[in-house]
Motif scaffolding. Structure first.
Motif, PDB file in Angstrom:
ATOM      1  N   ILE A  68      -1.641   4.065   9.995  1.00 41.30           N
ATOM      2  CA  ILE A  68      -1.745   2.809  10.722  1.00 41.30           C
ATOM      3  C   ILE A  68      -2.834   2.966  11.773  1.00 41.30           C
ATOM      4  CG2 ILE A  68      -0.607   1.278  12.392  1.00 41.30           C
ATOM      5  CD1 ILE A  68       2.024   1.847  10.931  1.00 41.30           C
ATOM      6  N   ARG A  90      -3.490   4.910   2.015  1.00 41.48           N
ATOM      7  CA  ARG A  90      -3.617   3.541   2.498  1.00 41.48           C
ATOM      8  C   ARG A  90      -3.841   3.555   4.005  1.00 41.48           C
ATOM      9  NH1 ARG A  90       1.513   1.358   1.657  1.00 41.48           N
ATOM     10  NH2 ARG A  90       2.024   1.921   3.795  1.00 41.48           N
ATOM     11  N   SER A  92      -3.478   0.752   7.075  1.00 43.52           N
ATOM     12  CA  SER A  92      -3.111  -0.580   7.559  1.00 43.52           C
ATOM     13  C   SER A  92      -3.672  -0.714   8.967  1.00 43.52           C
ATOM     14  CB  SER A  92      -1.587  -0.745   7.587  1.00 43.52           C
ATOM     15  OG  SER A  92      -1.039  -0.535   6.305  1.00 43.52           O
ATOM     16  N   VAL A 135      -5.829  -2.401   4.309  1.00 41.54           N
ATOM     17  CA  VAL A 135      -5.117  -3.670   4.518  1.00 41.54           C
ATOM     18  C   VAL A 135      -5.326  -4.103   5.964  1.00 41.54           C
ATOM     19  CG1 VAL A 135      -2.936  -4.895   4.296  1.00 41.54           C
ATOM     20  CG2 VAL A 135      -3.394  -2.905   2.846  1.00 41.54           C
ATOM     21  N   TYR A 137      -4.804  -6.544   9.184  1.00 40.22           N
ATOM     22  CA  TYR A 137      -3.849  -7.438   9.833  1.00 40.22           C
ATOM     23  C   TYR A 137      -4.460  -7.968  11.134  1.00 40.22           C
ATOM     24  CZ  TYR A 137      -0.338  -5.447   6.659  1.00 40.22           C
ATOM     25  OH  TYR A 137       0.372  -5.053   5.550  1.00 40.22           O
TER      26      TYR A 137
END
Length: 289
Positions: A68, A90, A92, A135, A137
């Protein structure tokens, strides 16, 4: 740009209607951020290399792990290094604002692919041409957002722009949401950022003001909490985090920066801190949940 001119511009933008002020700020920053893109990529690569060096020392492995990122900024430079060089599964990335622009992302993809000999396979991931592993946000406060499972949380030059109250709430959130043994890595720049564009200023110049005076100078566009190293450590310790790594720079005696620092009349709010604590810069810290 001299700091007084830059401050005046931010103060002017802050008194405009919010939507107009944000729009003009975005245009100014967009021009600045894209002017020296190659330098920004190299600077971020240096941070990534430092991150990997710290991970190696602590035996933290990001291979096939989820990360993250706090503070997406203007381009997904750090997420790309995590994915393409660190082989993370990944990333985020969360931001209070929405600074990504499709044209800039496409341009960045081309430059990154060429510079690092990487095939950046993108799709229309929402509004932007991002790899499926990244990803985005935007316009989300990570304190209230529902965050995905991740082994590592990372921030680069973000925490100094977060209010002390939100730093506490953010780390309470991570304490509840992350699994035990997860890591939080912060690269913090606690110095007066105005000094980066005006060499006549000390990196601690803003410590001569009380909070009301400083609030009259700064705006929502250039907010800096002015927290000193012991204050960050106190927050993390109060939330029962284990601090497993800490480094920081100190101003060298007899240097120009030391001379500038000694010429400041430090406000009484900071009188209880040592010279080393006041001047500690480039703080790199790793917390273990």
């Amino acid at each position: 740009m001299k700091h007084k001119i830059k401050t005046s511009i931010f103060q002017f933008l802050s008194i405009l209607p919010n939507s107009l002020g944000v729009q003009l700020y975005h245009k100014l920053q967009f021009f600045s951020e894209n002017k020296n893109l190659n330098l920004k990529i190299k600077s971020t690569e240096n941070t990534f290399n430092s991150f990997i060096s710290i991970c190696n020392q602590l035996k933290i492995n990001i291979l096939n792990q989820s990360i993250i990122e706090i503070g997406s900024g203007w381009l997904p430079i750090m997420p790309y290094f995590f994915i393409f060089k660190g082989k993370a599964k990944r990333v985020s990335t969360y931001d209070l604002n929405e600074h990504y622009q499709e044209k800039s992302i496409v341009n960045f993809n081309t430059i990154f692919s060429k510079e690092y000999n990487q095939s950046v396979n993108t799709k229309k991931n929402g509004k932007y041409s991002l790899p499926k592993e990244v990803v985005y946000y935007p316009s989300q406060n990570i304190i209230t957002a529902e965050i995905p499972k991740a082994e590592t949380v990372f921030s680069r030059f973000v925490l100094e722009h977060v209010t002390p109250e939100d730093i506490v709430e953010m780390h309470k959130k991570f304490k509840k949401s992350l699994e035990k043994g997860s890591h939080i890595v912060h690269f913090i720049s606690p110095s007066d950022h105005r000094a980066y564009s005006d060499k006549s200023l000390s990196l601690q110049d803003f410590l001569k003001y009380d909070q009301k005076e400083w609030n009259r100078i700064q705006t929502k566009f250039d907010y800096h909490n002015r927290l000193r190293l012991p204050q960050y450590l106190e927050i993390f310790k109060s939330l029962d985090y284990e601090i497993i790594y800490l480094t920081f720079d100190s101003v060298k005696k007899d240097s120009e920066q030391h001379r500038l620092f000694k010429n400041i009349e430090i406000h009484s709010d900071y009188k209880n801190y040592s010279e080393e604590e006041l001047t500690a810069g480039n703080i790199n810290i790793v917390l273990k949940v």
